[in-house]
Design an enzyme around this catalytic site. Structure first.
Site, PDB file in Angstrom:
ATOM      1  N   ALA A 159       8.217   1.719   6.243  1.00 53.39           N
ATOM      2  CA  ALA A 159       7.700   1.459   4.437  1.00 53.39           C
ATOM      3  C   ALA A 159       7.017   1.725   3.854  1.00 53.39           C
ATOM      4  O   ALA A 159       6.248   1.006   4.309  1.00 53.39           O
ATOM      5  CB  ALA A 159       9.519   1.318   3.836  1.00 53.39           C
ATOM      6  N   ALA A 160       6.794   3.025   3.230  1.00 49.04           N
ATOM      7  CA  ALA A 160       5.624   2.543   2.182  1.00 49.04           C
ATOM      8  C   ALA A 160       5.503   3.087   0.640  1.00 49.04           C
ATOM      9  O   ALA A 160       6.077   4.089   0.783  1.00 49.04           O
ATOM     10  CB  ALA A 160       4.277   3.720   3.035  1.00 49.04           C
ATOM     11  N   ALA A 161       5.096   2.235   0.388  1.00 47.17           N
ATOM     12  CA  ALA A 161       5.677   2.417  -1.219  1.00 47.17           C
ATOM     13  C   ALA A 161       4.474   2.891  -1.999  1.00 47.17           C
ATOM     14  O   ALA A 161       2.945   2.945  -1.378  1.00 47.17           O
ATOM     15  CB  ALA A 161       6.215   1.551  -1.437  1.00 47.17           C
ATOM     16  N   ALA A 164       2.111  -0.394  -2.265  1.00 48.88           N
ATOM     17  CA  ALA A 164       1.994  -1.473  -0.741  1.00 48.88           C
ATOM     18  C   ALA A 164       2.604  -0.652   0.024  1.00 48.88           C
ATOM     19  O   ALA A 164       3.712   0.657   0.048  1.00 48.88           O
ATOM     20  CB  ALA A 164       2.774  -2.621  -1.056  1.00 48.88           C
ATOM     21  N   GLN A 165       2.907  -1.647   1.788  1.00 50.79           N
ATOM     22  CA  GLN A 165       3.240  -0.718   2.711  1.00 50.79           C
ATOM     23  C   GLN A 165       4.153  -2.561   2.728  1.00 50.79           C
ATOM     24  O   GLN A 165       3.723  -3.252   2.828  1.00 50.79           O
ATOM     25  CB  GLN A 165       2.500  -0.967   3.750  1.00 50.79           C
ATOM     26  CG  GLN A 165       1.641  -1.821   4.349  1.00 50.79           C
ATOM     27  CD  GLN A 165       0.491  -0.556   5.051  1.00 50.79           C
ATOM     28  OE1 GLN A 165       0.740   0.590   4.771  1.00 50.79           O
ATOM     29  NE2 GLN A 165      -0.044  -1.166   6.358  1.00 50.79           N
ATOM     30  N   VAL A 166       5.465  -1.705   4.082  1.00 51.68           N
ATOM     31  CA  VAL A 166       6.471  -3.093   4.334  1.00 51.68           C
ATOM     32  C   VAL A 166       6.433  -3.228   6.007  1.00 51.68           C
ATOM     33  O   VAL A 166       6.613  -1.796   6.620  1.00 51.68           O
ATOM     34  CB  VAL A 166       7.537  -2.913   3.585  1.00 51.68           C
ATOM     35  CG1 VAL A 166       8.604  -4.430   3.945  1.00 51.68           C
ATOM     36  CG2 VAL A 166       7.584  -2.257   1.825  1.00 51.68           C
ATOM     37  N   LYS A 180       6.207  -7.175   1.904  1.00 55.12           N
ATOM     38  CA  LYS A 180       5.697  -6.031   1.846  1.00 55.12           C
ATOM     39  C   LYS A 180       3.365  -6.812   0.860  1.00 55.12           C
ATOM     40  O   LYS A 180       3.710  -7.745   0.542  1.00 55.12           O
ATOM     41  CB  LYS A 180       5.913  -6.062   0.197  1.00 55.12           C
ATOM     42  CG  LYS A 180       5.319  -5.276  -0.634  1.00 55.12           C
ATOM     43  CD  LYS A 180       5.983  -5.033  -2.027  1.00 55.12           C
ATOM     44  CE  LYS A 180       6.462  -3.864  -3.056  1.00 55.12           C
ATOM     45  NZ  LYS A 180       6.676  -3.760  -3.863  1.00 55.12           N
ATOM     46  N   ASP A 312      12.217   1.067 -12.663  1.00 52.93           N
ATOM     47  CA  ASP A 312      11.573   1.405 -11.621  1.00 52.93           C
ATOM     48  C   ASP A 312      13.213   2.097 -10.194  1.00 52.93           C
ATOM     49  O   ASP A 312      12.900   1.455  -8.879  1.00 52.93           O
ATOM     50  CB  ASP A 312      10.413   1.127 -10.809  1.00 52.93           C
ATOM     51  CG  ASP A 312      10.247   3.032 -10.472  1.00 52.93           C
ATOM     52  OD1 ASP A 312      10.199   3.446 -10.480  1.00 52.93           O
ATOM     53  OD2 ASP A 312       8.896   2.448  -9.133  1.00 52.93           O
TER      54      ASP A 312
END
Length: 530
Positions: A159-161, A164-166, A180, A312
């Site tokens: 996952a990529a926010a 950050a990326q996870v 994260k 959020d």
């Protein structure tokens, strides 16, 4: 000719010296140099996007009569092209730009649908970084690489926010975790990106005088900066779970504090389904009504009771899982963006919601003034997210079930009175702005689920409960008066819902008996409890 040679030699010498200086620096300094250089690229990319969007609107709408068919067709095209450009620029720039794009996507009751539908792809979109950057960050924060710190570490993020990326990993004790990892250059580029956005927002009024957004970023700067502290995010998550523990269905991933730093957050790995994945939830036998109920109740509890609000809760941060016992849980992720509402503002918000339903205009004015807003009618419309109407007797009317007509009225209100709306946001306390964001997102998610629950009624009852709790007096009479007032409130709320249901049923019956055209079903279906 001689001058040209001197300039060329000077440029060459400067490039050589610059290259030697860069090569002799440590990795952290090199990264800052790269960030500074890329900052210029992001600045010009953002400026170019803004100018092209402005020119697109000006060129294609010039000379057209507002609200004419030709104008409406042209502006829809402008909206879509501009939304596409915004998404492309946000993805290319990454970080803060994606975060802001995610925020805009939740305002689908105000912004044109072309924007909100297109920007929605940013909820699960962000830049993925090289493995070398992750290793470097771990060396700086832990002194070792992730492969030395964990028993297993998947170098490919799942996952990529926006920040950050996870990565999936397994601890030395054998527990599956989610790690994260903040983008390594984010703190270095934060100030530059904020400066770019602030400068551009100050320039927008030169082309579009009614759009004055320059005041937003200074108010949100500290809030956004707090999102870069993952240790604070872990503490926020723990407080959230403690606050909502009595609900019995909210879960926040457990934090592994020994494997957490300000730029790295390690939590238990959650096996769940994204809250808007309706197909998958149905396959699992999950009730969409229960999912919607859990979401709206938990967020209403934060806003009107605890005052500690997740700002959020977009679909990427909301998961649903089914335990082996068969129990369903709502899993809340990403606790970096939180606000603590002062009790005074929380209670005023409760009373504003309650007084609008009771048509108590003096109380509505008082609550609005407590929140620093004189335009109480406009504020109530923004908070309740539906247009309010006043008849000749000064009684407030609005639909419990938000219709498409109401949605169009809200969008028209935003378009025609953007200056007044911005004035309301300017005077609102900063925490209330993020609460409004929460309300917008929850309404949007409920709509994506097919509006299985009456969000308005749930929110209204929680607001009335928060207002009652704040009322003074502990004796028998004050307590009895509160119960009587609550019963009156529930009756009014029930009648408003019943009235909408009766009208909807009546319209459907007319069509079934062929006493009205089939098109009337569209009106009936539009009366959705969102």
């Amino acid at each position: 000719m001689r001058l040209v040679k001197v300039i060329n030699r000077g440029a060459g010498l400067g490039a050589v010296c610059g290259g030697l200086y860069y090569a002799s620096r440590d990795e952290a300094t090199k990264r800052k140099i790269r960030v500074t250089a890329r900052g210029g690229t992001r600045f010009f990319r953002t400026a170019h996007t803004g100018l092209v969007m402005s020119f697109d609107y000006w060129w294609n709408l010039r000379g057209l009569v507002e609200d004419s068919d030709e104008y409406n067709t042209a502006i829809e095209g402008c909206h879509q092209r501009s939304a596409d450009r915004l998404v492309a620029a946000a993805i290319a720039n990454g970080g803060l730009y994606i975060k802001l794009g995610q925020g805009l996507a939740s305002f689908n009751h105000v912004l044109p649908s072309a924007y909100t539908k297109t920007l929605a792809i940013l909820q699960d979109r962000a830049l993925k970084r090289d493995v070398g950057e992750v290793d470097e960050l771990f060396r700086q924060d832990f002194g070792v690489t992730p492969r030395e710190l964990f028993k297993e570490f998947d170098e490919t993020p799942f996952a990529a926010a926006s920040l950050a990326q996870v990565h999936k990993a397994v601890t030395m004790e054998g527990e599956a975790v989610a790690v994260k990892v903040q983008y390594i250059d984010l703190r270095d580029r934060f100030d530059g990106d904020m400066f770019t956005l602030a400068l551009l927002m100050k320039c927008v009024p030169l082309l579009h005088p009614k759009f004055k957004f320059g005041w937003i970023l200074p108010r949100l700067r500290s809030t956004l900066a707090r999102e870069l502290d993952f240790e604070l995010e872990g503490k926020n998550g723990e407080q959230c779970e403690a606050d909502l523990a009595h609900l019995g269905y909210v879960h926040v991933p457990n934090v592994h504090w020994k494997l957490t730093r300000k730029r790295v957050l390690t939590t238990e790995l959650i096996d769940g389904v994204k809250i808007t994945d309706v197909k998958k939830m149905k396959e699992m036998g999950l009730s969409l009504r229960s999912v919607g109920q859990m979401l709206v109740e938990s967020m209403a509890e934060q806003i009107f009771v605890t005052g500690f609000v997740h700002a959020d809760p977009h679909p990427g941060n909301l998961m649903v899982r089914k335990l082996s016992s068969g129990k369903m849980q709502l899993v809340l992720l990403d606790h970096g963006l939180y606000e603590k509402l002062p009790d005074e503002h929380r209670v005023a918000l409760c009373r504003l919601w309650k007084s609008a339903i009771l048509s108590d205009i003096p109380a509505l004015k008082a609550s609005s003034e407590t929140l620093g807003v004189k335009e109480y009618n406009l504020l109530a419309s923004m908070v309740l997210q539906r247009p309010l109407y006043r008849d000749s007797s000064d009684t407030i009317h609005f639909n419990v079930r938000l219709t498409k007509t109401d949605m169009e009225a809200m969008q028209n209100l935003a378009a025609k009175h953007i200056d007044l709306i911005l004035d309301v946001f300017k005077t609102l306390p900063t925490p209330l702005m993020l609460v409004m964001r929460n309300i917008n997102i929850v309404r949007s998610v409920n709509s994506e689920l097919g509006t299985p629950v009456n969000r308005f009624n749930i929110m209204a009852r929680r607001a009335a409960g928060g207002a009652a709790t704040a009322s003074g007096g502990s004796g028998f009479l004050p307590s009895a008066m509160r119960r009587l007032e609550r019963a009156r409130f529930d009756c009014i709320l029930w009648w408003m819902s019943a009235r909408s249901w009766i009208v909807q049923t009546y319209l459907k019956t007319l069509v079934t008996l062929r006493l009205a055209p089939p098109e009337l079903l569209t009106v009936a279906r539009s009366m959705i409890p969102t």
